[in-house]
Design an enzyme around this catalytic site. Structure first.
Site, PDB file in Angstrom:
ATOM      1  NE  ARG A  52       7.056   7.578   8.063  1.00 45.29           N
ATOM      2  CZ  ARG A  52       7.047   7.107   9.105  1.00 45.29           C
ATOM      3  NH1 ARG A  52       8.242   6.078   9.103  1.00 45.29           N
ATOM      4  NH2 ARG A  52       6.499   7.164  10.851  1.00 45.29           N
ATOM      5  CB  VAL A 103      13.372   5.354   6.678  1.00 46.72           C
ATOM      6  CG1 VAL A 103      12.498   3.979   5.737  1.00 46.72           C
ATOM      7  CG2 VAL A 103      14.093   4.920   7.659  1.00 46.72           C
ATOM      8  CE  LYS A 111       0.944   0.778   4.477  1.00 40.66           C
ATOM      9  NZ  LYS A 111       1.236   1.860   5.223  1.00 40.66           N
TER      10      LYS A 111
END
Length: 352
Positions: free
Chosen positions: A258, A282, A194
């Site tokens: 993010r 990250v 996803k």
């Protein structure tokens, strides 16, 4: 229960708060001394969860041995790229001290080069001597909302129903609901892939595409996830649940994500490195795009969105070329590929 949370990022911290609210004895481990000191002294973690006050009983350490020996359960909340080395280090400590724990991981991604799911990486670096079982906890769960005790629902899976029920009991409370799932492959693949689609949606948003285009990519992206996941042994119905459709929706539509934010920054002309530096976190979708692209070739599964995003990220094709490649693909029926996946699963069910 005594529980150690390995990782002081946003999600690890928010889960430590859930566990503390459930009256568990929680110790966090982090490599950054300043973050560890902040948690212990100020009961905050402002780098990752701004304006959140941590429970006074949560403590942190930068000593991995202390964290490993503190607990009966470890919650591994580090990026995928750190899973292998951290698992190896934990195994060495636990073996030397003849200690065995239940391990729950929350990472969402695939390892570069090996293309392994996180549970497989952990199993590769540990043994039955040190880890009684590996469980995954995954689903639509922004850390910022979990930390604010906003209603959140996730799934947990492992090879052992007993351990899944243990994880369910340990984490579940009035704002954090946990469902059991027996499809570990599907839960991990859904959580990993996803991020690819969310990254693509972020690029679309940054290029000023509208809701029509975003809805198309989310919908077609879910079919890509299901096709590859099913070929890898997952139950296709898993991808219609929390760790498939649910996690995809929350990750591809929110500025908390993010991967979504990284896509927007890429569309604005920033490099992947610049985007990750600005966020201080990250972005798992980048490496997972490369791993999934290579897996699609291995399993001979068509994944056009993943392929185009891979070309955009690593072969530097233009936005116009990427859009043209998607819109002008060979004509096909909408449900042809999904029908094949579901029919295969139905045959397996009826044969059983």
């Amino acid at each position: 229960m005594k529980i150690s949370v390995i990782g002081t990022g946003s999600f690890g911290t928010s889960l430590a708060m859930v566990l503390s609210d459930n009256n568990h004895d929680v110790l966090m481990y982090g490599r950054n001394e300043s973050v560890v000191n902040e948690i212990n002294t100020d009961k905050t973690n402002k780098s990752f969860l701004r304006d959140i006050q941590l429970p006074s009983v949560i403590t942190a350490t930068s000593n991995l041995t202390e964290a490993a020996l503190h607990c009966e359960m470890i919650v591994l909340a580090v990026p995928v790229k750190a899973i292998r080395s951290m698992s190896s280090n934990l195994h060495s400590i636990l073996k030397e001290n003849q200690k065995k724990i239940l391990l729950v991981h929350v990472a969402k991604g695939l390892e570069l080069n090996t293309h392994m799911c996180v549970s497989d990486i952990i199993a590769d670096e540990t043994s039955d001597e040190t880890v009684s079982d590996i469980c995954v906890l995954s689903g639509p769960s922004h850390a910022e909302e979990v930390a604010r005790k906003s209603a959140t629902t996730v799934s947990t899976a492992s090879k052992s129903l007993e351990n899944v029920e243990t994880v369910q009991d340990v984490f579940m409370n009035k704002y954090f609901r946990v469902y059991r799932n027996d499809d570990m492959t599907g839960v991990e693949i859904g959580g990993a892939l996803k991020n690819i689609i969310a990254l693509a949606i972020g690029v679309l948003h940054g290029l000023q595409f509208g809701d029509n285009a975003k809805a198309a990519i989310i919908t077609r992206g879910l079919q890509e996830i299901a096709r590859l996941g099913t070929r890898m042994g997952a139950n296709p119905l898993t991808f219609l649940g929390l760790t498939g459709m649910g996690d995809l929706i929350v990750t591809a539509t929110s500025m908390h994500s993010r991967n979504y934010r990284c896509g927007i920054m890429l569309a604005e002309g920033k490099s992947v490195e610049e985007a990750q530096e600005l966020m201080g976190m990250v972005v798992e979708g980048v490496n997972t795009t490369k791993a999934a692209y290579e897996l699609s070739a291995k399993y001979e599964v068509e994944m056009p969105i993943t392929k185009v995003l891979y070309q955009y990220l690593f072969q530097e094709i233009s936005e116009d070329e990427a859009f043209y490649k998607l819109m002008m693909r060979e004509k096909t029926g909408e449900t042809d590929e999904l029908k094949e996946v579901l029919e295969k699963q139905y045959k397996e069910w009826t044969r059983e």
